[in-house]
Design a protein around this motif. Structure first.
Motif, mmCIF file in Angstrom:
data_model
loop_
_atom_site.group_PDB
_atom_site.id
_atom_site.type_symbol
_atom_site.label_atom_id
_atom_site.label_comp_id
_atom_site.label_asym_id
_atom_site.label_seq_id
_atom_site.Cartn_x
_atom_site.Cartn_y
_atom_site.Cartn_z
ATOM 1 N N THR A 158 11.466 3.678 -7.689
ATOM 2 C CA THR A 158 11.562 2.796 -8.735
ATOM 3 C C THR A 158 12.368 3.735 -9.821
ATOM 4 O OG1 THR A 158 9.381 3.247 -9.521
ATOM 5 C CG2 THR A 158 9.594 1.165 -7.978
ATOM 6 N N ARG A 171 10.310 -1.955 -14.942
ATOM 7 C CA ARG A 171 10.192 -0.821 -14.075
ATOM 8 C C ARG A 171 10.834 -1.779 -12.614
ATOM 9 N NH1 ARG A 171 9.195 4.212 -12.480
ATOM 10 N NH2 ARG A 171 8.119 4.926 -14.221
ATOM 11 N N GLN A 221 0.920 -1.040 0.020
ATOM 12 C CA GLN A 221 0.151 0.304 -0.029
ATOM 13 C C GLN A 221 0.818 1.322 -0.153
ATOM 14 O OE1 GLN A 221 -2.536 -0.240 3.501
ATOM 15 N NE2 GLN A 221 -3.769 -2.371 2.597
ATOM 16 N N PRO A 222 0.219 2.471 -0.548
ATOM 17 C CA PRO A 222 1.177 3.436 -0.583
ATOM 18 C C PRO A 222 1.758 3.847 1.061
ATOM 19 C CG PRO A 222 -0.822 4.054 -1.671
ATOM 20 C CD PRO A 222 -1.064 2.593 -0.924
ATOM 21 N N GLN A 239 8.604 -4.255 -10.527
ATOM 22 C CA GLN A 239 6.990 -3.800 -10.293
ATOM 23 C C GLN A 239 5.989 -4.259 -11.516
ATOM 24 O OE1 GLN A 239 6.554 0.632 -9.815
ATOM 25 N NE2 GLN A 239 4.510 0.335 -10.781
ATOM 26 N N THR A 281 0.134 -1.775 -10.926
ATOM 27 C CA THR A 281 -0.258 -0.633 -10.175
ATOM 28 C C THR A 281 -1.596 -0.552 -10.243
ATOM 29 O OG1 THR A 281 1.855 0.453 -11.141
ATOM 30 C CG2 THR A 281 0.223 1.793 -10.149
ATOM 31 N N SER A 282 -2.022 -0.150 -8.943
ATOM 32 C CA SER A 282 -3.631 -0.084 -8.982
ATOM 33 C C SER A 282 -4.088 0.959 -7.808
ATOM 34 C CB SER A 282 -4.345 -1.418 -8.288
ATOM 35 O OG SER A 282 -3.756 -1.798 -7.330
ATOM 36 N N ASP A 283 -5.088 1.287 -7.319
ATOM 37 C CA ASP A 283 -5.500 2.097 -6.444
ATOM 38 C C ASP A 283 -5.177 1.576 -5.088
ATOM 39 O OD1 ASP A 283 -7.548 0.236 -6.485
ATOM 40 O OD2 ASP A 283 -9.220 1.493 -6.751
ATOM 41 N N GLY A 289 -2.366 -0.109 -4.465
ATOM 42 C CA GLY A 289 -0.727 -0.074 -4.321
ATOM 43 C C GLY A 289 -0.033 -0.380 -5.437
ATOM 44 N N LEU A 290 1.172 -0.839 -5.010
ATOM 45 C CA LEU A 290 2.245 -1.411 -6.256
ATOM 46 C C LEU A 290 2.468 -2.771 -5.847
ATOM 47 C CD1 LEU A 290 4.526 1.612 -6.504
ATOM 48 C CD2 LEU A 290 2.378 1.266 -7.629
ATOM 49 N N SER A 291 2.611 -3.521 -6.942
ATOM 50 C CA SER A 291 2.895 -5.134 -6.841
ATOM 51 C C SER A 291 4.389 -5.351 -7.150
ATOM 52 C CB SER A 291 1.971 -5.770 -7.710
ATOM 53 O OG SER A 291 0.546 -5.914 -6.949
#
Length: 358
Positions: free
Chosen positions: A39, A339, A28-29, A304, A307-309, A311-313
């Motif tokens: 990144t 990335r 999560q952010p 990476q 990317t979604s609302d 967070g990042l995977s």
């Protein structure tokens, strides 16, 4: 403290789901900010480059000449100094030399003797034709004249090698530049006595120039002659002209040689520079060393993948290190445009391995 506790619990939950390195980790952010994750896009900072390698600027052998004392003597005049530009045939020094006077004297004497014997040969040929002398005398005169001519030719060649003008005695010996170029070195001082072959000046043409580059064996093995090179943080560029076949036993590096023409005027012989070399297609990608992590004997990078609302995977991907120099590495196993995490990697590794989950 409550946030850090939640982060540790999250790490524990993630660790339980990360037995396989290929499984993505969703952060999560708030987690990304707490771990300091940043990144970068692979190949964005200069695709196809091998990073910087140490190099040294040299003058090509065929573009360098020395002005040396052809005979022993005293330096009577020096017309130029290091850094001066000279033209071919320009007088750069005078040498007062008794040996040069001896060469002139011997050349004059041998020339006169050869001329005299040529006259004797013509006279004997005439007398032999008239039947006044025996053939043996004519043959002896011919042999003597030929020997004198050969000796005179040898003396003239000695004068030419010494740079002494034939046909006159006296005066200093003028030393001249053999090429257009720049004086790199002065080997004597005014009034100094020198021996034969003593260095007076070293003159060089400074364009193009060579770069001698030390490259790791693994990197050099994938390079080809004709590849482009560039001085880091400049517009100076050139091409590889030779790739060494021997490895330095101490540094385990291979010597590369590049010819630089564009921007060579900004370089100085002996200067140490940092060089960028274009990698061969498919040779690998350049990453900051901070992007790598070690786990279970493998080198990993965190890619990476989404990317979604929420967070990042990130997915841990094993790769092969081709070479490393300074703060960057050349790796195999990534594609340009992907990335990867370049900061906060230790935190990602902790999530991957479950460190701090208890």
């Amino acid at each position: 403290m409550h946030f850090l506790t939640r982060l540790t619990v999250t790490a524990a939950l993630l660790a339980g789901n990360l037995a396989c390195a290929a499984e993505p980790m969703l952060l999560q952010p708030a987690q990304i900010k707490a771990l300091g994750i940043e990144t970068a896009v692979v190949g964005e900072g200069g695709p196809g480059k091998t990073g910087t390698l140490p190099g040294r600027v040299l003058v090509p052998n065929e573009q360098m000449r020395v002005v040396a004392a052809p005979v022993g003597g005293m330096v009577e005049m020096l017309a130029v100094a290091p850094g001066s530009t000279v033209k071919r045939g320009q007088v750069v020094a005078h040498l007062a030399s008794p040996q040069a006077l001896e060469l002139q004297r011997d050349a004059l004497q041998s020339g006169s003797q050869a001329a005299l014997l040529q006259q004797s040969l013509k006279r004997d040929e005439q007398l032999f034709a008239e039947g006044l002398i025996a053939e043996s005398r004519l043959q002896a005169t011919r042999a003597t004249a030929a020997q004198a001519a050969a000796q005179a030719s040898q003396q003239r060649q000695s004068l030419g090698l010494a740079g002494v003008a034939p046909g006159k005695l006296g005066g200093p010996l003028a030393l001249t530049a053999a090429i257009d170029g720049v004086v790199l070195e002065q080997g004597v001082q005014l009034g100094q006595r020198v021996e034969t072959s003593a260095l007076i000046y070293r003159i060089a043409k400074l364009s193009p120039l060579w770069l001698e580059i030390q490259a790791p064996l693994a990197l050099a093995a994938g390079l080809k002659e004709g590849g482009s090179v560039k001085i880091a943080n400049s517009e100076v560029s050139g091409k590889l002209i030779a790739i060494g076949r021997a490895v330095d036993p101490a540094s385990q590096t291979v010597l590369l040689r590049a010819a630089v023409s564009q921007g060579a005027a900004t370089l100085y012989p002996g200067q140490v520079v940092e060089v960028e070399i274009a990698a061969s297609p498919g040779q690998g990608q350049r990453l900051p060393a901070s992007a790598l992590a070690r786990n279970a004997g493998k080198t990993l990078v965190f890619v990476q993948t989404a990317t979604s609302d929420k967070g990042l995977s990130f997915t841990a991907r094993p790769l092969r290190v081709i070479s490393q120099g300074g703060d960057s590495v050349l790796v195999d196993g990534l594609q340009a445009g992907e990335r990867v995490a370049v900061k906060g990697v230790s935190g990602l590794k902790a999530l991957l391995t479950g460190v701090g989950s208890e």
